[in-house]
Design a protein around this motif. Sequence first.
Motif, PDB file in Angstrom:
ATOM      1  N   VAL A 158       1.436   9.935   7.738  1.00  0.00           N
ATOM      2  CA  VAL A 158       0.967   8.522   7.248  1.00  0.00           C
ATOM      3  C   VAL A 158      -0.361   8.967   6.365  1.00  0.00           C
ATOM      4  O   VAL A 158      -0.664   8.315   5.286  1.00  0.00           O
ATOM      5  CB  VAL A 158       0.324   7.664   8.481  1.00  0.00           C
ATOM      6  CG1 VAL A 158      -0.399   6.513   8.116  1.00  0.00           C
ATOM      7  CG2 VAL A 158       1.624   7.058   9.122  1.00  0.00           C
ATOM      8  N   ILE A 159      -1.069   9.839   6.878  1.00  0.00           N
ATOM      9  CA  ILE A 159      -2.267  10.317   5.713  1.00  0.00           C
ATOM     10  C   ILE A 159      -1.684  10.796   4.493  1.00  0.00           C
ATOM     11  O   ILE A 159      -2.204  10.718   3.602  1.00  0.00           O
ATOM     12  CB  ILE A 159      -3.165  11.232   6.849  1.00  0.00           C
ATOM     13  CG1 ILE A 159      -3.873  10.273   7.898  1.00  0.00           C
ATOM     14  CG2 ILE A 159      -4.292  11.835   5.860  1.00  0.00           C
ATOM     15  CD1 ILE A 159      -5.017   9.490   7.214  1.00  0.00           C
TER      16      ILE A 159
ATOM     17  N   LEU B 154      -2.765   9.424   0.977  1.00  0.00           N
ATOM     18  CA  LEU B 154      -3.330  10.509  -0.063  1.00  0.00           C
ATOM     19  C   LEU B 154      -2.567  10.365  -1.218  1.00  0.00           C
ATOM     20  O   LEU B 154      -2.977  10.103  -2.643  1.00  0.00           O
ATOM     21  CB  LEU B 154      -3.471  11.815   0.343  1.00  0.00           C
ATOM     22  CG  LEU B 154      -4.490  11.970   1.511  1.00  0.00           C
ATOM     23  CD1 LEU B 154      -4.425  13.268   2.049  1.00  0.00           C
ATOM     24  CD2 LEU B 154      -5.911  11.872   0.931  1.00  0.00           C
ATOM     25  N   GLN B 155      -1.046  10.636  -1.198  1.00  0.00           N
ATOM     26  CA  GLN B 155      -0.281  10.496  -2.475  1.00  0.00           C
ATOM     27  C   GLN B 155      -0.445   8.927  -3.145  1.00  0.00           C
ATOM     28  O   GLN B 155      -0.554   8.978  -4.188  1.00  0.00           O
ATOM     29  CB  GLN B 155       1.028  10.817  -2.090  1.00  0.00           C
ATOM     30  CG  GLN B 155       1.510  12.223  -1.740  1.00  0.00           C
ATOM     31  CD  GLN B 155       2.895  12.431  -1.133  1.00  0.00           C
ATOM     32  OE1 GLN B 155       3.457  11.686  -0.644  1.00  0.00           O
ATOM     33  NE2 GLN B 155       3.485  13.603  -1.507  1.00  0.00           N
ATOM     34  N   HIS B 156      -0.177   8.153  -2.441  1.00  0.00           N
ATOM     35  CA  HIS B 156      -0.369   6.825  -2.927  1.00  0.00           C
ATOM     36  C   HIS B 156      -1.574   6.594  -3.639  1.00  0.00           C
ATOM     37  O   HIS B 156      -1.464   5.785  -4.652  1.00  0.00           O
ATOM     38  CB  HIS B 156      -0.109   5.656  -1.747  1.00  0.00           C
ATOM     39  CG  HIS B 156      -0.079   4.161  -2.347  1.00  0.00           C
ATOM     40  ND1 HIS B 156       0.940   3.472  -3.010  1.00  0.00           N
ATOM     41  CD2 HIS B 156      -1.346   3.374  -2.199  1.00  0.00           C
ATOM     42  CE1 HIS B 156       0.472   2.385  -3.024  1.00  0.00           C
ATOM     43  NE2 HIS B 156      -0.775   2.260  -2.830  1.00  0.00           N
TER      44      HIS B 156
ATOM     45  N   LEU C  63       2.138  17.280   1.136  1.00  0.00           N
ATOM     46  CA  LEU C  63       1.512  17.566  -0.161  1.00  0.00           C
ATOM     47  C   LEU C  63       2.040  18.744  -0.683  1.00  0.00           C
ATOM     48  O   LEU C  63       2.551  19.616   0.112  1.00  0.00           O
ATOM     49  CB  LEU C  63       0.187  17.303   0.094  1.00  0.00           C
ATOM     50  CG  LEU C  63      -0.282  15.929   0.468  1.00  0.00           C
ATOM     51  CD1 LEU C  63      -1.708  16.005   0.929  1.00  0.00           C
ATOM     52  CD2 LEU C  63      -0.113  14.695  -0.367  1.00  0.00           C
ATOM     53  N   SER C  64       1.759  18.860  -2.017  1.00  0.00           N
ATOM     54  CA  SER C  64       1.919  20.213  -2.546  1.00  0.00           C
ATOM     55  C   SER C  64       0.951  20.803  -3.399  1.00  0.00           C
ATOM     56  O   SER C  64       0.373  19.912  -4.179  1.00  0.00           O
ATOM     57  CB  SER C  64       3.457  20.220  -3.395  1.00  0.00           C
ATOM     58  OG  SER C  64       3.302  19.289  -4.471  1.00  0.00           O
TER      59      SER C  64
ATOM     60  N   ARG D 130      -4.311   5.204  12.321  1.00  0.00           N
ATOM     61  CA  ARG D 130      -4.122   3.918  13.077  1.00  0.00           C
ATOM     62  C   ARG D 130      -4.091   2.688  12.479  1.00  0.00           C
ATOM     63  O   ARG D 130      -3.498   1.945  12.317  1.00  0.00           O
ATOM     64  CB  ARG D 130      -5.180   3.806  14.494  1.00  0.00           C
ATOM     65  CG  ARG D 130      -4.798   2.524  15.196  1.00  0.00           C
ATOM     66  CD  ARG D 130      -5.493   2.810  16.640  1.00  0.00           C
ATOM     67  NE  ARG D 130      -4.979   4.030  17.370  1.00  0.00           N
ATOM     68  CZ  ARG D 130      -5.230   4.329  18.515  1.00  0.00           C
ATOM     69  NH1 ARG D 130      -6.306   3.882  19.247  1.00  0.00           N
ATOM     70  NH2 ARG D 130      -4.789   5.486  19.084  1.00  0.00           N
ATOM     71  N   GLU D 131      -5.221   2.732  11.303  1.00  0.00           N
ATOM     72  CA  GLU D 131      -5.406   1.714  10.493  1.00  0.00           C
ATOM     73  C   GLU D 131      -4.225   1.467   9.464  1.00  0.00           C
ATOM     74  O   GLU D 131      -3.770   0.605   8.860  1.00  0.00           O
ATOM     75  CB  GLU D 131      -6.831   1.664   9.609  1.00  0.00           C
ATOM     76  CG  GLU D 131      -7.887   1.457  10.672  1.00  0.00           C
ATOM     77  CD  GLU D 131      -9.367   1.900   9.889  1.00  0.00           C
ATOM     78  OE1 GLU D 131     -10.253   1.440  10.405  1.00  0.00           O
ATOM     79  OE2 GLU D 131      -9.245   2.563   8.801  1.00  0.00           O
ATOM     80  N   LEU D 132      -3.788   2.550   9.089  1.00  0.00           N
ATOM     81  CA  LEU D 132      -2.749   2.761   8.052  1.00  0.00           C
ATOM     82  C   LEU D 132      -1.371   2.343   8.491  1.00  0.00           C
ATOM     83  O   LEU D 132      -0.437   2.176   7.842  1.00  0.00           O
ATOM     84  CB  LEU D 132      -2.439   4.193   7.415  1.00  0.00           C
ATOM     85  CG  LEU D 132      -3.878   4.576   6.608  1.00  0.00           C
ATOM     86  CD1 LEU D 132      -3.805   5.961   6.151  1.00  0.00           C
ATOM     87  CD2 LEU D 132      -4.246   3.515   5.583  1.00  0.00           C
ATOM     88  N   ALA D 133      -1.187   2.784   9.778  1.00  0.00           N
ATOM     89  CA  ALA D 133       0.167   2.542  10.711  1.00  0.00           C
ATOM     90  C   ALA D 133       0.369   0.889  10.948  1.00  0.00           C
ATOM     91  O   ALA D 133       1.601   0.769  11.131  1.00  0.00           O
ATOM     92  CB  ALA D 133       0.390   3.397  11.771  1.00  0.00           C
TER      93      ALA D 133
END
Length: 165
Positions: free
Chosen positions: A37-38, A42-44, A69-70, A161-164
Amino acid sequence: MTRTLILTRHAKSSWNTPGMSDHDRPLNKRGRASAEVIGSWLQHKKYEPDEVMSSTSVRTRETWRRMKLSTQKVGFFPNLYHADPHQIRQALSEATGQTVLLLGHNPGISVFAERVVQTAPDHPRFFDYPTCATTVIRFDLSDWSQISWHTGLVVAFVIPRELAK
């Protein structure tokens, strides 16, 4: 010139194997989901690192891998395993990337976060820095060797938890 630090505590780890060393504990189910999720967040938000500095523990390595991530420059450093704030700052001072993701452990990472920012974010979980908590911090620096306390500007602070939701 600015530099950006993505400061992430490892995701939730498992305590299911009695006798396993702390360093060798893997992520549990919730931790695996939180790291993903994190990473997606970060990508978004386009907060993608060009350098990663991580503790050598199994749980920090797995957190990094599950963030999906890459970057070309990924380093695992024994001195970041349960590092105190001064050890974290010393390690970061040797970074070369514009945007550095640093993966570590409490209590060092939470105290480091508190000391390195000008003003803490208005979030009830910032000071205890739960597992997989992530702060994006901008610095007015031309080189990481110039990093000092109370100079970072918090761009974002999130917990999985906030992102999910």
